[in-house]
Design a protein around this motif. Structure first.
Motif, PDB file in Angstrom:
ATOM      1  N   GLU A   1      -8.746  11.437 -17.560  1.00 21.25           N
ATOM      2  CA  GLU A   1      -9.618  12.564 -17.893  1.00 21.25           C
ATOM      3  C   GLU A   1      -9.192  13.823 -17.138  1.00 21.25           C
ATOM      4  N   GLY A   2      -7.894  14.072 -17.089  1.00 20.57           N
ATOM      5  CA  GLY A   2      -7.363  15.291 -16.496  1.00 20.57           C
ATOM      6  C   GLY A   2      -7.147  15.227 -15.004  1.00 20.57           C
ATOM      7  N   GLN A   3      -7.554  14.159 -14.338  1.00 24.48           N
ATOM      8  CA  GLN A   3      -7.361  14.038 -12.890  1.00 24.48           C
ATOM      9  C   GLN A   3      -6.206  13.092 -12.608  1.00 24.48           C
ATOM     10  N   LYS A   4      -5.466  13.436 -11.536  1.00 25.28           N
ATOM     11  CA  LYS A   4      -4.343  12.608 -11.116  1.00 25.28           C
ATOM     12  C   LYS A   4      -4.832  11.590 -10.093  1.00 25.28           C
ATOM     13  N   TYR A   5      -4.421  10.355 -10.322  1.00 25.41           N
ATOM     14  CA  TYR A   5      -4.761   9.282  -9.397  1.00 25.41           C
ATOM     15  C   TYR A   5      -3.463   8.617  -8.952  1.00 25.41           C
ATOM     16  N   ALA A   6      -3.232   8.687  -7.632  1.00 24.26           N
ATOM     17  CA  ALA A   6      -2.113   7.938  -7.059  1.00 24.26           C
ATOM     18  C   ALA A   6      -2.619   6.547  -6.745  1.00 24.26           C
ATOM     19  N   THR A   7      -1.996   5.550  -7.277  1.00 22.76           N
ATOM     20  CA  THR A   7      -2.497   4.181  -7.153  1.00 22.76           C
ATOM     21  C   THR A   7      -1.370   3.266  -6.687  1.00 22.76           C
ATOM     22  N   VAL A   8      -1.794   2.060  -6.357  1.00 26.77           N
ATOM     23  CA  VAL A   8      -0.843   0.989  -6.055  1.00 26.77           C
ATOM     24  C   VAL A   8      -0.766   0.070  -7.261  1.00 26.77           C
ATOM     25  N   GLY A   9       0.222  -0.800  -7.292  1.00 23.18           N
ATOM     26  CA  GLY A   9       0.402  -1.683  -8.443  1.00 23.18           C
ATOM     27  C   GLY A   9      -0.745  -2.652  -8.630  1.00 23.18           C
TER      28      GLY A   9
ATOM     29  N   THR B   1      12.916   3.378 -29.716  1.00 24.45           N
ATOM     30  CA  THR B   1      14.352   3.616 -29.466  1.00 24.45           C
ATOM     31  C   THR B   1      14.558   4.245 -28.097  1.00 24.45           C
ATOM     32  N   GLU B   2      13.642   5.116 -27.717  1.00 20.71           N
ATOM     33  CA  GLU B   2      13.721   5.739 -26.398  1.00 20.71           C
ATOM     34  C   GLU B   2      12.533   5.297 -25.575  1.00 20.71           C
ATOM     35  N   GLU B   3      12.808   4.534 -24.541  1.00 14.11           N
ATOM     36  CA  GLU B   3      11.742   4.051 -23.674  1.00 14.11           C
ATOM     37  C   GLU B   3      11.230   5.201 -22.819  1.00 14.11           C
ATOM     38  N   ARG B   4       9.849   5.250 -22.714  1.00 10.08           N
ATOM     39  CA  ARG B   4       9.231   6.291 -21.899  1.00 10.08           C
ATOM     40  C   ARG B   4       9.343   5.919 -20.423  1.00 10.08           C
ATOM     41  N   LYS B   5       9.616   6.920 -19.625  1.00 10.09           N
ATOM     42  CA  LYS B   5       9.783   6.684 -18.200  1.00 10.09           C
ATOM     43  C   LYS B   5       8.416   6.575 -17.544  1.00 10.09           C
ATOM     44  N   PRO B   6       8.341   5.811 -16.454  1.00  8.75           N
ATOM     45  CA  PRO B   6       7.069   5.709 -15.736  1.00  8.75           C
ATOM     46  C   PRO B   6       6.683   7.048 -15.128  1.00  8.75           C
ATOM     47  N   ALA B   7       5.382   7.273 -15.026  1.00  6.27           N
ATOM     48  CA  ALA B   7       4.863   8.506 -14.438  1.00  6.27           C
ATOM     49  C   ALA B   7       4.544   8.276 -12.965  1.00  6.27           C
ATOM     50  N   GLU B   8       4.493   9.393 -12.219  1.00  6.75           N
ATOM     51  CA  GLU B   8       4.204   9.291 -10.796  1.00  6.75           C
ATOM     52  C   GLU B   8       2.726   9.074 -10.542  1.00  6.75           C
ATOM     53  N   PHE B   9       1.893   9.680 -11.400  1.00  5.50           N
ATOM     54  CA  PHE B   9       0.453   9.571 -11.238  1.00  5.50           C
ATOM     55  C   PHE B   9      -0.163   9.015 -12.517  1.00  5.50           C
ATOM     56  N   LEU B  10      -1.367   8.458 -12.361  1.00  5.98           N
ATOM     57  CA  LEU B  10      -2.167   7.985 -13.487  1.00  5.98           C
ATOM     58  C   LEU B  10      -3.157   9.088 -13.850  1.00  5.98           C
ATOM     59  N   ILE B  11      -3.076   9.548 -15.070  1.00  2.97           N
ATOM     60  CA  ILE B  11      -3.922  10.665 -15.520  1.00  2.97           C
ATOM     61  C   ILE B  11      -5.169  10.080 -16.171  1.00  2.97           C
TER      62      ILE B  11
ATOM     63  N   TRP C   1       0.811  -1.198   0.000  1.00  3.60           N
ATOM     64  CA  TRP C   1       0.000   0.000   0.000  1.00  3.60           C
ATOM     65  C   TRP C   1       0.855   1.262   0.000  1.00  3.60           C
ATOM     66  N   LYS C   2       1.780   1.223  -0.939  1.00  7.23           N
ATOM     67  CA  LYS C   2       2.588   2.405  -1.208  1.00  7.23           C
ATOM     68  C   LYS C   2       2.325   2.837  -2.636  1.00  7.23           C
ATOM     69  N   GLN C   3       2.506   4.151  -2.872  1.00  6.29           N
ATOM     70  CA  GLN C   3       2.248   4.672  -4.210  1.00  6.29           C
ATOM     71  C   GLN C   3       3.224   4.061  -5.196  1.00  6.29           C
TER      72      GLN C   3
END
Length: 978
Positions: A736-744, A724-734, A693-695
């Motif tokens: 519809e414009g809202q940020k969601y902090a989630t667990v795996g 060729t260039e891998e995208r880095k993981p994001a901190e939040f899940l976007i 239960w960590k982000q």
């Protein structure tokens, strides 16, 4: 009133007791008077039956024996009562008593008293009329005097004749008859034993006198009748001579007329009759000649039938047999040389029936077992049409069952041959070691087995198309016969109407009778030839009969009159373009033809069912070792699409749904759904049990997955080639414009949910099962996450030291993310459910409510954490310097930690609402403590210290990010003055 037998009444009864019985019918005031008993005993009553003879006394037999008829009573003496002076009352007083007449009768109150004055008016009116009547009566003599005399005389004669026994009046009276003789002359009474001679002599004399009396009565009546008709009698005798003269003249005139008619017959009629007789003889000779030709043709029937059967011309052979049978029954009936031909033709017809059934069975086998290529044409359509027409002609209406049995065998062979061909191409399968085809099939991997199933389905599709083409040809023959029947009925109705019209035209036909034969001579020679030619055009002889000779073409008897030779034929085309001649000798009713057409259509449905049933058995044979249950989602979806495609193809070909293969697919789909759900539920359970239960960071593929759902497509995106260039993981899940902090775990749960939705798209038949399983999965996540976070189950499962506010806020945010997708999932399933299944969508409503309740519980838990902290710190609060106090500094520090833990996880609105609830709890505890310390808002020193601490708390709280505009309303901490 004499006492003799001639005047005394005698009752007519069968017993002597009847004389003393009273009349039972009150309406009869008299009894019929019987004449003197006849001297002839036991006179017949008219039917000649001795048992019905009259039972009356006999003067011969009963002369010396006293009977009731010997009683003699004077009626006046019987009615005279010497006890009374009034004679008129003796009759009543004798029966009803002495006091009967003397009794006074009380007058009725309802009847008026009638006197002579009441009739005075009537007498005045009727007296003149009576006088006038008397005058006319004296002037005019009665016209019916003579009639009354005749009537009186007639009645007297009738009375006299009634004394004569009826037996003498019978038209069949004959003394030769023993019964009649014994009745008239009863000699049996004279042959009794001795000692009665005087009695026999007396009876004989009485009998002779009685017969003489009857003779006198008859002679008197005859003389009376002659006297009444004497004038007519003498007139007839006078006219006798004139009548003889008239007869003599008439006889001479008749003789002269006969001589003239004889001369006319010789001169005028004899020649014409001879011409007609010769013409009739010529016609009879022509008929005999044609009959002999017809016999010669019939004699060639059997060789011709055998020749037709050698070329499989069954219809022609049957037509020839039918025509010959009809000719034998109508034209050649009674020919001795053909007495056995009818039975021979019947046996030959039975043989043809067996040959046609065998031929049709061979045709069905050849048609269904030819190589299954893309060619779906009917095999030898002319041969098929001929066979079907012959079978219909012979009423063999169950021939389609032969085709149905052959379909079953062919369907088995198709699967067997496909398996053999596929196994022979796979080197890994050793056919010498593994002998059984089922075991060899189970050794295939999924791609090999899938290709085999695809090949079987393609073969079955061609197989059904061929069956449909063949059965359509058969049905077309049936419908053509049905249409011909309808046309024949219409034609008959038209002919009946025309004949009714023609019958109104008067035709003068004269006929002469010569040697018992009727000859029509109303037509001239030209008209007779034209009528004969027209009759010849309307008639057809048997198929192999010779044409008529030239000398008999003009005669009406040159052709036969059998109904089979008058058949009308019609030419029709089958769907394949085969021309078919349909005669009128089809004896099938419309009901039978319609039922046969329906059975043939049902046979096509059965063909589809057979293919589906064999496919199901093939599927079940492969699924015995759990092979189908071990398929992954993509493989099962591919298999499901193949089976759905085959089901749709068969429905399009046959026009009806077959449920066996669809049911097997549904059964396998249910097993697949169970395994699919159990795998994902187990996977989710393992993820939750290991979730700390960590982000978690959000990989780019999950962000793409969420973005695809936002575009309205609920499906798993295709894997993109590695960039060729891998995208880095994001901190939040976007989302519809809202940020969601989630667990795996939640990220994987979203992917699992989309897999459920995509599986519904791939296999529509499992929509309801998938909806139930997905509901169960969401409920499981909600309940399990509640146990781990709110219930602190993660302390034992994962080994967390404590459940922090950050864990709670993160859990709440994950739940909010799932709640966001529930309406989208609901709409997805709603679009794929039947209207009657919409009630299942209530599961999503229940889940949404449960999730909202869970989120509310987490918020309440966060408030409760701070509430317990406020209770602990403020309970030790003392109003004293320094300011701010240590208690308020500690509270502000904990508030800052709370804000730091949840601000990045929860939206700003939720953070503000949460801190408003925490502030309300803080104000409640502070107010309680101030009341306990008796600190009031009076502007005193203690009030100033508290105000300074509160200002410090307010400043620190509003200094937090996002809470600067928060309305804290700290004035509520003071008690309101009343």
């Amino acid at each position: 009133m004499a006492s003799s037998h001639s005047s005394s009444p005698v009752p007519q009864s069968n017993s002597s007791d009847a004389f003393f019985k009273k009349e039972m019918d009150a309406t009869k005031h008299f009894r019929p008077v019987q004449s003197l008993p006849d001297v002839c005993p036991k006179e017949p009553t008219g039917n000649g039956d001795p048992s019905n003879l009259r039972d009356s006394p006999s003067l011969v037999v009963d002369q010396q024996r006293w009977t009731i008829y010997h009683s003699k009573v004077n009626l006046p003496a019987a009615l005279n009562d010497p006890r009374l002076a009034k004679r008129e009352s003796d009759f009543f007083t004798k029966t009803w008593g002495v006091d009967f007449v003397d009794t006074e009768v009380t007058p009725s109150f309802y009847l008026p008293q009638i006197t002579k004055e009441h009739f005075a008016l009537y007498q005045q009116e009727i007296t003149p009329r009576e006088k006038l009547h008397e005058r006319c009566k004296n002037i005019c003599t009665p016209k019916d005097t003579f009639d009354r005399t005749l009537l009186h005389t007639h009645d007297k004669s009738r009375t006299d004749l009634e004394q004569v026994p009826k037996i003498f009046m019978k038209p069949d009276f004959a003394l030769e008859d023993s019964l009649t003789f014994n009745t008239v002359l009863p000699w049996s009474h004279f042959s009794t034993a001795g000692g009665k001679g005087n009695r026999d002599a007396a009876s004989s004399r009485l009998l002779q006198e009685k017969l003489s009396h009857y003779l006198d009565i008859v002679e008197v009546n005859i003389a009376h009748q002659i006297s009444l008709r004497s004038e007519a009698f003498f007139h007839a005798m006078t006219s006798q001579h004139e009548l003889q003269d008239y007869l003599r003249k008439t006889s001479q005139a008749v003789k002269l007329l006969r001589e003239k008619i004889s001369k006319i017959d010789k001169v005028v009629c004899e020649g014409s009759l001879r011409v007609l007789r010769l013409s009739l003889t010529r016609n009879n000779c022509i008929k005999a000649y044609n009959k002999l030709k017809l016999m010669a043709t019939v004699h060639q029937t059997q060789p011709t039938v055998q020749l037709l059967l050698s070329t499989s011309e069954f219809v022609g052979a049957l037509d020839l047999i039918a025509t010959t049978q009809e000719v034998l029954q109508q034209e050649l009936q009674g020919i001795h040389s053909f007495r056995h031909l009818g039975s021979q033709l019947c046996e030959l017809e039975k043989l043809i029936d067996k040959m046609m059934i065998a031929e049709f069975s061979t045709y069905a086998r050849n048609d269904l077992n030819r190589p299954l290529e893309d060619d779906c044409q009917v095999l030898e359509e002319e041969r098929l049409v001929s066979l079907v027409f012959g079978l219909l002609k012979q009423r063999k209406l169950n021939f389609y069952e032969i085709y149905g049995d052959e379909m079953i065998n062919t369907a088995k062979n198709i699967i067997k041959q496909c398996v053999v061909n596929t196994v022979s191409q796979i080197e890994e399968i050793d056919t010498e070691v593994v002998v059984k085809l089922a075991d060899q099939m189970r050794m295939m991997n999924f791609p090999q087995w899938f290709d085999l199933l695809k090949n079987i389905f393609s073969k079955f599709t061609i197989f059904l198309k061929r069956i449909k083409a063949t059965l359509n040809t058969i049905r077309s023959v049936v419908f053509l016969v049905l249409d011909k029947n309808q046309k024949n009925r219409d034609l008959e109705d038209t002919l009946q109407k025309n004949s009714a019209k023609e019958s109104t035209v008067d035709t003068e036909v004269a006929y002469l009778t010569h040697e018992g034969m009727f000859i029509s001579d109303a037509f001239g020679d030209g008209e007779l030839a034209a009528a004969a030619a027209e009759g010849a055009c309307q008639r057809n002889t048997s198929p192999n009969s010779e044409p008529c000779s030239s000398d008999s073409v003009s005669e009406p008897e040159c052709t036969t009159d059998s109904s089979s030779s008058k058949e009308q034929t019609a030419s029709s085309l089958t769907p394949g373009g085969v021309e078919m001649i349909i005669g009128d000798d089809m004896k099938l009713t419309d009901l039978e033809l319609v039922r046969l057409a329906n059975n043939i259509q049902e046979l096509l449905y059965n063909a589809s069912d057979i293919c589906h049933d064999r496919s199901v058995k093939f599927l079940m044979a492969r699924a015995k070792d759990g092979f189908l249950e071990k398929l992954n989602s993509n493989e099962f979806v591919t298999l499901s699409r193949l089976m759905e495609g085959f089901i749709l193809d068969t429905e399009q070909i046959c026009g009806r749904k077959s449920m066996s293969l669809r049911g097997a697919l549904q059964s396998q789909a249910n097993r697949f759904v169970n395994r699919f759900h159990e795998e994902r539920k187990t996977k989710l359970s393992l993820l939750l049990d290991n979730e700390r239960w960590k982000q978690a960071e959000v990989p780019a593929e999950f962000q793409d997955l969420v973005d695809s759902v936002s575009d309205g497509r609920i499906s798993l995106p295709e894997k993109k080639p590695a960039a060729t260039e891998e995208r880095k993981p994001a901190e939040f899940l976007i989302v519809e414009g809202q940020k969601y902090a989630t667990v795996g775990t939640v990220l994987l749960l979203i992917r699992i949910i989309l897999e459920y939705c995509q599986c519904v798209d791939n296999i529509p038949s499992i929509t309801t099962d998938m909806l139930t399983r997905l509901s169960d999965l969401l409920k499981y996540f909600n309940s399990r996450s509640c146990q781990l976070v709110l219930g602190a189950g993660a302390l034992q499962v994962v080994g967390l030291k404590t459940i922090t506010t950050k864990n709670l806020a993160l859990s709440s945010r994950c739940l909010q993310l799932i709640v966001h997708y529930i309406p989208i999932i609901r709409a997805h399933f709603e679009a794929r459910l039947q209207p009657k299944q919409f009630s299942m969508l209530r599961h999503f409503d229940h889940i949404t409510k449960d999730y909202h309740d869970h989120i509310a519980e987490i918020s309440a838990k966060l408030v409760a954490i701070m509430d317990s902290l406020f209770d602990k710190l403020l309970s030790k609060y003392e109003v004293k310097a320094p300011v701010p106090s240590a208690c308020f500094r500690n509270i502000c520090k904990q508030m800052a930690k709370m804000h730091e833990a949840i601000y990045d996880l929860l939206p700003e609105e939720q953070t503000q609402m949460l801190f408003l609830r925490i502030n309300a709890s803080y104000k409640l505890h502070l107010k309680r403590q101030l009341a306990h310390l008796s600190v009031v808002n009076d502007g005193g020193p203690l009030n100033g210290l508290v105000t300074s601490d509160v200002a410090f708390y307010t400043g620190n709280l509003q200094a937090l990010k996002g809470l600067n505009n928060l309305d804290l309303n700290m004035a509520e901490i003071w008690e309101q003055k009343r």
